[in-house]
Write a protein that holds these residues in place. Sequence first.
Motif, PDB file in Angstrom:
ATOM      1  N   UNK A  53      -7.401 -52.903  20.698  1.00  0.00           N
ATOM      2  CA  UNK A  53      -8.666 -52.251  20.447  1.00  0.00           C
ATOM      3  C   UNK A  53      -8.591 -50.853  21.050  1.00  0.00           C
ATOM      4  N   UNK A  54      -9.347 -49.919  20.496  1.00  0.00           N
ATOM      5  CA  UNK A  54      -9.150 -48.507  20.801  1.00  0.00           C
ATOM      6  C   UNK A  54      -9.242 -48.151  22.294  1.00  0.00           C
ATOM      7  N   UNK A  55     -10.183 -48.733  22.968  1.00  0.00           N
ATOM      8  CA  UNK A  55     -10.332 -48.370  24.375  1.00  0.00           C
ATOM      9  C   UNK A  55      -9.692 -49.375  25.311  1.00  0.00           C
ATOM     10  N   UNK A  56      -8.869 -50.210  24.734  1.00  0.00           N
ATOM     11  CA  UNK A  56      -8.218 -51.223  25.534  1.00  0.00           C
ATOM     12  C   UNK A  56      -6.773 -50.772  25.722  1.00  0.00           C
ATOM     13  N   UNK A  99      -4.972 -49.213  15.590  1.00  0.00           N
ATOM     14  CA  UNK A  99      -4.596 -48.876  14.226  1.00  0.00           C
ATOM     15  C   UNK A  99      -4.890 -47.406  13.961  1.00  0.00           C
ATOM     16  N   UNK A 100      -5.999 -46.971  14.531  1.00  0.00           N
ATOM     17  CA  UNK A 100      -6.418 -45.580  14.402  1.00  0.00           C
ATOM     18  C   UNK A 100      -5.311 -44.625  14.860  1.00  0.00           C
ATOM     19  N   UNK A 104      -6.865 -57.289  15.365  1.00  0.00           N
ATOM     20  CA  UNK A 104      -7.158 -56.664  16.665  1.00  0.00           C
ATOM     21  C   UNK A 104      -7.222 -57.719  17.763  1.00  0.00           C
ATOM     22  N   UNK A 119      -7.739 -58.301  22.207  1.00  0.00           N
ATOM     23  CA  UNK A 119      -8.218 -57.722  23.450  1.00  0.00           C
ATOM     24  C   UNK A 119      -7.205 -58.031  24.555  1.00  0.00           C
TER      25      UNK A 119
END
Lengths: 440, 505
Positions: free
Chosen positions: A211-214, A222-223, A241, A243
């Motif tokens: 996850x983006x902020x993980x 993916x971003x 995704x 965690x």
Amino acid sequence: MKYEHITDLIGNTPLLKIPAHVHGLKNIDLYAKMEMMNPFGSVKDRIAWGIIKDDIEEIQAKGKTIYENSSGNTAKALQVIANMHGVKTRLITYLAKVDGVKDIVRMLGADIEEVLGGSECFDPNDPNDPQFLIAKMVKDDPEKNYFPSQFTNPKNPDVHYRTTGKEIVDDLKQVDFFFGGLGTSGSTLGAARRIRDEGNPDLVSVGVCASKNDFIPGIRSLDQMWESGLFVKENYNDFVYVDSGESVDAMMDLIRGAGLLCGPTSGASYLGALRYLEKLDHELTEKKNAVFIACDRVEWYTDYIRERRPQLYGLKMKPGSLRAFEFDAGASKERFTVKVDKAQAWIDDENPLIIDVRGNLAYKMTTIPNAINIPWELFETMIDAADPFPKDRPLLLVCPVGEKTSRYAAYLQTRGYRSFSLDGGILEWRNASCRLVKVS
Amino acid sequence: MKIADQCLADDLSTQAADRSRPKVRPAMHPAIERFLSDEKLVFSLVDGLGSPLNVIFPRQIEETIGRFERVYKDRQLQGTIFYTSKPNKSHALKKQASTTKVGLDVSSEGELKSALTSGFHPDRIEATGPKNIDYLALCIQQNVLINVDNFAELKQIVRMASYSPKGRKARILMRLDGFEPGRVKFTAQDSAFGTPVKDAPAIIDLLVEHKDTIDFHGFSFHFNAGDYIRRPPAIEACLQLTFRCIELGLTPSAIDIGGGYRIRYAACQDEWNTYVEELKASVLGNRDSLTWNDSGLGYYREDGVLKGAPNFMEHYHKNDGHEDFASVIDTPLPAFDGYSTARIVSDNMFELHIEPGRALLDQCGITLAHVNFDKQSILGQQLSVLDMNRTNLNSTQLKLMTDPVVIYRNLDRKPADKGVMYVGNLCLTHDMIQYHKTFPEFVPQTGDAVAFINTAAYQMDFAEAHVLEQAIAKKIAVIEDENGALRWFLDELYNPMAIAGGIKP
């Protein structure tokens, strides 16, 4: 089995069937590709060696320095190989987040430079981005610098096409699902391409993302993958995704249930596989095979794991210890505190041992006359483990505002000390214009 | 508005988003949700007071301040949280803040005067920003704490302060920048603010020389949100200089580490990720465009690879506001044996000042507008033309990427399959309110209301202007009374002390 070179041990890793009672799938056999069995400890051994082996003689001959954007497993493998060939490395990377791996890379003799970009996001145009910095340095002097560039070098997926993918097909023949964490995307792209080419065109290849902020070591969101020069979204059937905390839980299932001492990134791939497969499992009418990559070992991630799942370290509270002491700050405070306005007279009468539990720097700048300094981290350990002070002499404990020391004083009284906290702490003492001294 | 439009749970395992119509639903406090669900009230307000209309929820600020105070208390820290008046002109917010323990950070002479009339005693006010002579003089006369920007300003203060009534010194902080990176590398970023840290010795000399007229409180700095890497070296430098000042006989008592703590604008991490992924895919040509004129919001395609950097901020963070602040002050400082800022500051009985401008305004306001009409752009994009303009939702740096909440007058509306872009009322070829496409269920049409969420910080009135003699938004304050009913006041008539005392009917 005899070997000439340690690099000959790279690859040909085992494929381990995870017991069905561990993963709970009925119609799918799930295998771990044990990349953790590579000689330097991870899947990255393949690309580190695979990318540079054709060039290593020239690197040696010209005295080039190897640069790479890593302080993790790629860095480790590169460093070992460079050491053996007497070649220098410079590793330039974003502030490393797994100290355990970084420490080993340093121990191996690497020169790690940590940089941070101006923006929060991965930014290929940021002049501080490691990839950009290295590319620029290498371009400045190509005769002296060598950049394997794991994020953009097509040799990365090619190595996995020639080795990882081939090994999986040779061992398993039919592969229906393939799972790997998305980092450089080399392993998932290369291996999946081989599996498809070898007669399994219907292979379902799934990228596991953070996850983006993980933060999961070696995995990106993916971003962020769009900026990897290798990533081709169309070559994946789907993305999952996960965690980081749950990935650690999944890793523990593998460790305890399957005896597979893999790290959190393997846990993430395993978890991603389960998330994806659980939905299909009950609808299947025939047996299917799935493979995920167990990329490295658990040992260097102890701090990372502790941050996310501290309960795994079983910090039990010893009865009677400070940690186990339940402190009621409101209850009869006067029994274990001394008020500032009465403190000087009390000190004159009782001659207490005055202990300032603030940091040493603060103590040296200013403290109460005759105080000694035991910073609270040390103080807590001392009083938890032993009886470090005479019980017949009163103790006056001093901290910034008297909160910590109230608890210590109340606790020590239960152990038979005549211990008191300076109410309001040294701040109150200063506000009342009582005498302070500089120690030095 | 249906509850289904809200995304309150942040569950990573929720079913996959509709990638063809990606949403970024806004994080919304229950008080705002409650207000918006009273559609009759919303329409009567925006119909009766005009579009656009800024709605302030002043009580939110108390909640947020409380969370920051808890961070102080847990670490036994003294010091002041300064509410910053710059991001929003609301009187209601300022008055609400004045009933708490916060200080007030003003950045112009006008803001200083307004602060004094909103109930802030001068000893709670800090003056920042580049200052003209009148602003400086008023600060000195009112005994306001001056955050000095540069040498020239300091010299002006020294000269003016010597005319103060005998014995009263000018209270100052000194703002620094240009810190050395230390262990980690970063390219220097230029800044118009502050004094280079290399000039600190000369400043200290001046402070020692004028200690009879200047009461030096300490050093300060400020970095923008997300700028984490530069903070520890800056804090170290400020602390080291503070100790140096003490050795030289000055009495600095504080360190001011500024603001720059983030807000969580989006409700869901997954939705936010999906939108950004789809935006990138659209720039790479893998889907229909999501931006006006295919501008890409900072991204572009080069040789088939995505380049550029976003010109919007991250809309979702795991740790926002007070948690973000806590992580800054809990970071170990290598120059201080790995002790944290909180520990050093508390141990040495310094005060820690902060100026969390944006973070304190989280969930404090929304911006409502009427839909004038809907139409197609020349190239066929569905537009919804609002009775507001870009100055009514304009920020210094941040583009607001969350979907506005649409309140439909009735449901006799056509579906918004291809998405909608919001345009303003200025007579220009494009007065875009947002530069990206959003996907409401239906196309908002004449008379519908659109609510942009969480606009109190820098968005709603920072750059508002009477451009083309279009309306400037009115502000109202909305609270829930003791019986649970919603009450509204014109912003300037809201008086929290009178309401709390039961005096106001």
